[in-house]
Design an enzyme around this catalytic site. Structure first.
Site: not given
Ligand code: AMP
Ligand code: MG
Length: 523
Positions: A100, A102-103, A122, A192, A269-270
């Site tokens: 998820g 996270g930041r 981010k 972003r 996840d990327n």
């Protein structure tokens, strides 16, 4: 600042019912509401004017305090409710469970000129997905993400974008090389921008929990919003959806191979479902052409994400996505056919892309061999990829039939030109001889070929040491180089005599330097 707020993501998808910002497993939801953390002393370093314009943000607006406050999370846009997205992922080949944002905190989603954009900060603080980390980002990795995402866009590589780079004024503790040497660094936030930040892992997480309702809701949403060509939300629509993602993923990776970009952490996840380069971490640019190279020190043993393996990993990741979508499709043959087609298409498109780098437009059955031999030669001695292909456009077959020294034109690309002797020299001469003969079949004259090649072989890329120089200057409060590199990389295919110094091989000091050739995931 932002007029047309749409927020389709939060309007259409289930949210986490818990509103507290505590770390936890988030079930039955695609996101959690969470506000960015206030920062101590926000300071704007740079705004990407091209991106701002695409969002309809006027130039004078981007210099206001309100803009600074919004892109550092200190002020919320009116009528918005920021959120962090829930996703899982396969990391380095293993299922890692819930990860998820996270930041990363999505501020809102908006449209301008009929394009949908999500704005995301981010490094804006903790979320329910922060696990054991702090939710923050440091200046060095933020500069790298900021500069590279815009550079990639201008190179014509599908990518998420960046609007702004700012300091938070807060210090962040990091262990750059994971070797027990912690130190405080300057905190930073990149705003972003992307049509969507959905990843393969956004779907995997629901299937891993057998939560097929949420999976279906999310897939239907994604198709409706981002794949409008797909008209049916049924099995055939879902197969078409997977096929479209497979095509987009391949297209993105072919571009990476064309410009010499190594992502470094191709975990699922990327991987964006829109086929965009996403999450710029320990990425790097090839200097010497080397299939085995990876910038990521965390992956230095296995080299799973090395340059030459990126196309295979794309396929492996697609297989994980196929597994995640399977409960909605239940037709393994159709999914398998798409995965097999990825391989076929890869060979076709890779050949086409490499031919374009060589200025070849006609068909010859031996082109694949010519390219294989070139790649083998490029590995014989350290050879700068960018300079080699860019200079190759100056090769003139007429001239060189009389001139034996065919290597003159690419000599600058060799890190040790003195090594190009004996057998190595012979192999190059043979290759140039074959290339010359091949060029004789081409209808374009030398200048036409040069201009075509210069559109696919960039002159300027964000070499690893260039970003590092910008980081070192910025650490001391000097942001001039960030602006210079941003400006240079707006036109990577054009000659820019004032910036010729950036058209050079990596200096020796950068060969083994942390931040240049060695990067960890610490960010
Ligand atoms: P990455 O390798 O940067 O793509 O991150 C993998 C996962 O770790 C994602 O879920 C990130 O949100 C999370 N993550 C990375 N760094 C941090 C951090 N400093 N604080 C919280 N989560 C983080
Ligand atoms: Mg990530």
């Amino acid at each position: 600042m932002i007029k047309n707020i749409t927020d389709t993501f939060i309007k259409n998808l289930p949210s986490d019912i818990i509103l507290e910002n505590t770390r936890r497993q988030v079930l039955g939801a695609c996101y959690s509401y969470v506000s960015p953390q206030k920062t101590k002393k926000p300071e704007l370093i740079h705004v990407a004017k091209v991106m701002a314009k695409e969002l309809g943000i006027e130039e004078d607006l981007s210099t206001t305090t309100s803009f600074l406050n919004i892109v550092t999370g200190n002020e919320l846009l009116k009528n918005t409710t920021p959120y962090a997205m829930c996703y899982g992922g396969h990391q380095f080949g293993n299922w890692a469970g819930q990860l998820g944002d996270g930041r990363a905190i999505n501020l809102t989603e908006m449209t301008h000129n009929n394009k949908q954009w999500t704005l995301q900060l981010k490094g804006a603080g903790e979320t329910p997905y922060s696990r054991s980390a702090d939710g923050l980002a440091v200046l060095r990795s933020s500069i790298r993400e900021y500069l590279c995402s815009e550079a990639m866009f201008h190179l014509g590589v599908p990518t998420t974008r960046a609007l702004s780079l700012a300091l938070t004024g807060d210090d962040v503790l990091r262990d750059v090389l994971y070797n027990g040497n912690q130190a405080y660094e300057k905190g930073a936030i990149v705003c972003r921008v992307s049509a969507s930040f959905l990843r393969f892992g956004s779907y995997e997480i629901h299937t891993s929990r057998k939560d097929y309702n949420t999976l279906k809701t999310l897939v239907d949403y994604t198709i409706t919003q981002h794949f409008p060509a797909i008209k049916t939300l049924d099995k055939s629509g879902y197969i078409a959806f997977f096929k479209a993602i497979s095509h987009k993923t391949l297209e993105m990776i072919i571009h990476w191979q064309r410009v010499g970009f190594v992502h470094g952490v191709m975990n699922t996840d990327n991987m964006s479902v829109l086929g965009l380069t996403i999450d710029y971490g320990p990425y790097g640019w090839l200097e010497g052409f080397d299939y085995d190279w990876t910038p990521n020190t965390t992956d230095s043993q296995q080299k799973r994400y090395r340059f030459g393996n990126q196309p295979n990993i794309g396929l492996w990741n697609l297989l994980q996505l196929a597994n995640a979508l399977y409960p909605l499709i239940e037709d393994a043959d159709s999914l398998e056919a798409i995965l097999n087609d990825y391989n076929t298409q890869f060979h076709k498109q890779y050949l086409q892309m490499m031919k374009s780098k060589l200025g070849l437009t006609t068909i010859n059955d031996k082109d694949a061999v010519l390219i294989k031999q070139l790649e083998a030669n490029l590995h014989l001695s350290e050879t700068d990829m960018t300079i080699f292909f860019r200079n190759l456009a100056n090769y003139n077959k007429q001239l060189d039939t009389d001139n034996k020294d065919v290597l003159n034109v690419v000599n600058d690309a060799f890190y040790k030109p003195e090594e190009i002797t004996g057998n190595v020299l012979k192999r190059w001469e043979t290759w140039f001889n074959d290339y010359t003969n091949r060029l004789r079949e081409e209808p374009l004259n030398a200048s036409e070929r040069k201009s075509a090649m210069n559109k696919v072989n960039p002159k300027y890329v964000l070499r690893n040491y260039m970003a590092q120089l910008a980081i070192e200057a910025a650490d001391k409060g000097n942001y001039q180089l960030i602006d210079e590199l941003y400006t240079l990389l707006l036109k990577p295919y054009e000659e820019q005599p004032e910036y010729e110094k950036w058209y050079a091989k990596r200096p020796e000091w950068a060969r083994h330097k942390v931040g240049c050739s060695m990067l960890s995931c610490s960010s």
